[in-house]
Scaffold this motif. Structure first.
Motif, PDB file in Angstrom:
ATOM      1  N   UNK A 227      37.795   8.294  34.882  1.00 44.51           N
ATOM      2  CA  UNK A 227      38.716   7.199  34.618  1.00 44.51           C
ATOM      3  C   UNK A 227      38.054   5.932  34.126  1.00 44.51           C
ATOM      4  N   UNK A 228      36.747   6.001  33.824  1.00 41.94           N
ATOM      5  CA  UNK A 228      36.038   4.810  33.363  1.00 41.94           C
ATOM      6  C   UNK A 228      35.774   3.811  34.471  1.00 41.94           C
ATOM      7  N   UNK A 229      35.898   4.244  35.728  1.00 37.62           N
ATOM      8  CA  UNK A 229      35.730   3.350  36.869  1.00 37.62           C
ATOM      9  C   UNK A 229      34.419   3.634  37.598  1.00 37.62           C
ATOM     10  N   UNK A 230      33.981   2.662  38.401  1.00 40.60           N
ATOM     11  CA  UNK A 230      32.820   2.856  39.265  1.00 40.60           C
ATOM     12  C   UNK A 230      33.293   3.620  40.492  1.00 40.60           C
ATOM     13  N   UNK A 231      32.932   4.890  40.575  1.00 39.12           N
ATOM     14  CA  UNK A 231      33.419   5.756  41.646  1.00 39.12           C
ATOM     15  C   UNK A 231      32.500   5.665  42.863  1.00 39.12           C
ATOM     16  N   UNK A 232      33.085   5.450  44.024  1.00 36.63           N
ATOM     17  CA  UNK A 232      32.302   5.411  45.248  1.00 36.63           C
ATOM     18  C   UNK A 232      31.629   6.753  45.499  1.00 36.63           C
ATOM     19  N   UNK A 233      32.317   7.837  45.147  1.00 35.60           N
ATOM     20  CA  UNK A 233      31.743   9.172  45.295  1.00 35.60           C
ATOM     21  C   UNK A 233      30.438   9.296  44.505  1.00 35.60           C
ATOM     22  N   UNK A 234      30.415   8.788  43.277  1.00 37.13           N
ATOM     23  CA  UNK A 234      29.201   8.855  42.464  1.00 37.13           C
ATOM     24  C   UNK A 234      28.073   8.041  43.101  1.00 37.13           C
ATOM     25  N   UNK A 235      28.414   6.901  43.682  1.00 35.23           N
ATOM     26  CA  UNK A 235      27.393   6.079  44.337  1.00 35.23           C
ATOM     27  C   UNK A 235      26.812   6.794  45.555  1.00 35.23           C
ATOM     28  N   UNK A 236      27.644   7.535  46.275  1.00 33.35           N
ATOM     29  CA  UNK A 236      27.144   8.328  47.407  1.00 33.35           C
ATOM     30  C   UNK A 236      26.160   9.376  46.903  1.00 33.35           C
ATOM     31  N   UNK A 237      26.450   9.956  45.744  1.00 31.04           N
ATOM     32  CA  UNK A 237      25.520  10.905  45.140  1.00 31.04           C
ATOM     33  C   UNK A 237      24.182  10.262  44.819  1.00 31.04           C
ATOM     34  N   UNK A 238      24.202   9.029  44.319  1.00 34.50           N
ATOM     35  CA  UNK A 238      22.960   8.293  44.056  1.00 34.50           C
ATOM     36  C   UNK A 238      22.226   8.024  45.366  1.00 34.50           C
ATOM     37  N   UNK A 239      22.962   7.635  46.386  1.00 38.57           N
ATOM     38  CA  UNK A 239      22.362   7.344  47.691  1.00 38.57           C
ATOM     39  C   UNK A 239      21.656   8.566  48.261  1.00 38.57           C
ATOM     40  N   UNK A 240      22.228   9.757  48.018  1.00 33.26           N
ATOM     41  CA  UNK A 240      21.653  11.001  48.541  1.00 33.26           C
ATOM     42  C   UNK A 240      20.218  11.230  48.071  1.00 33.26           C
ATOM     43  N   UNK A 241      19.868  10.661  46.931  1.00 36.32           N
ATOM     44  CA  UNK A 241      18.516  10.849  46.414  1.00 36.32           C
ATOM     45  C   UNK A 241      17.484  10.091  47.231  1.00 36.32           C
ATOM     46  N   UNK A 242      17.927   9.094  47.989  1.00 36.53           N
ATOM     47  CA  UNK A 242      17.001   8.237  48.735  1.00 36.53           C
ATOM     48  C   UNK A 242      17.060   8.420  50.239  1.00 36.53           C
TER      49      UNK A 242
END
Length: 295
Positions: A227-242
């Motif tokens: 949807x062209x939005x900043x998805x919280x789900x995607x940010x959780x995916x980024x967080x998982x890397x750390x």
């Protein structure tokens, strides 16, 4: 051990699924029995010991602030009429917690709404409670999520099993059960609104989160997604890397009042739970079912 003292409640959405009722009032102010929906969410946070709440608002949401503020004229009128029970309830609203407000500005997604809270939250862990989701007062989901966060010093997200054909409406995770705690899983991957055939499991992410402050760094790195939005789900995916992220799986007690059928279900079930309304309302429902021949 971290004590979670702050909560963020995103409430900037337009409520289009409830038009025309939400044309001139926020969807979060729609009444469920005799309380606006957002009051249930605030009270849930207060029950687990959270005393600092930031509500993310937008244009046309001023009534949210008015609801949790003092109303001297109303209080004087209730006192003069001898309606002391109502007076006590109205005054209690202003003392529930320290409630703050900030505008999102642009509707750039749930992740962006959470990112707006960065200055207020600072370097503390915090909870996020979606204003569309209300929980039964007997629910211990948020309390158990905070306990899991304190045990693992990691972010914890609420999960619920859904049929595969419905999973595309939610974030979805793949995870491994925690052998020490029933209902807890360690998240291995997460994806936003997958097609049923691509979903990694039947576990959907629902409207309760307990985050470490590192989620803000992850949000800053997150690019616009579905949807062209900043998805919280995607940010959780980024967080998982750390750092690890855990999921707390629950089964019942949640009402998605962004859906009309769940809004009606919440109104019925919460009314039935009331000592002052439940018996008479149950009798009325039984009469309706009998009269309409519903089995």
């Amino acid at each position: 051990m971290t004590t979670v003292r702050k909560a963020v409640i995103p409430a900037a959405g337009l409520g289009t699924r409830f038009l025309p009722a939400t044309k001139a009032q926020p969807k979060e102010m729609l009444p469920v029995v005799d309380k606006p929906a957002i009051q249930y969410v605030v009270e849930e946070a207060v029950r687990v010991g959270i005393d600092d709440i930031l509500i993310i608002t937008g244009r046309g949401k001023r009534s949210l602030e008015d609801h949790f503020d003092r109303s001297i004229e109303l209080e004087q009128s209730l006192e003069a009429a001898g309606k002391y029970d109502l007076l006590s309830e109205i005054r209690r609203l202003a003392d529930l917690a320290d409630i703050h407000y900030v505008r999102q500005g642009e509707a750039l997604g749930l992740g962006h709404a959470v990112a707006v809270a960065r200055k207020h939250v600072g370097d503390e862990s915090f909870a996020v409670l979606l204003g569309d989701d209300i929980m039964d007062e007997r629910s211990t989901v948020l309390e158990e999520m905070i306990e899991a966060h304190q045990r693992h010093q990691a972010s914890v997200i609420a999960l619920k099993s859904f049929p595969r054909e419905e999973i595309s409406a939610y974030g979805c995770v793949e995870g491994d059960p925690d052998p020490a705690v029933d209902g807890l899983v360690r998240v291995r991957s997460i994806v936003e609104k997958p097609a049923p055939e691509d979903a990694p499991s039947d576990l959907a992410v629902l409207g309760r989160y307990v985050f470490t402050p590192q989620i803000f760094d992850a949000l800053r790195e997150t690019k616009p997604g579905v949807g062209g939005e900043i998805q919280l789900t995607d940010a959780i995916g980024v967080l998982l890397a750390d750092q690890p992220v855990y999921g707390f799986v629950f089964e019942s007690g949640r009402f998605d009042i962004g859906k009309k059928i769940d809004y009606l279900r919440a109104t019925v079930e919460l009314a039935l739970d009331r000592e002052d309304l439940g018996p008479d309302f149950a009798q009325f429902l039984a009469e309706v079912v009998h009269r309409r021949g519903i089995v």
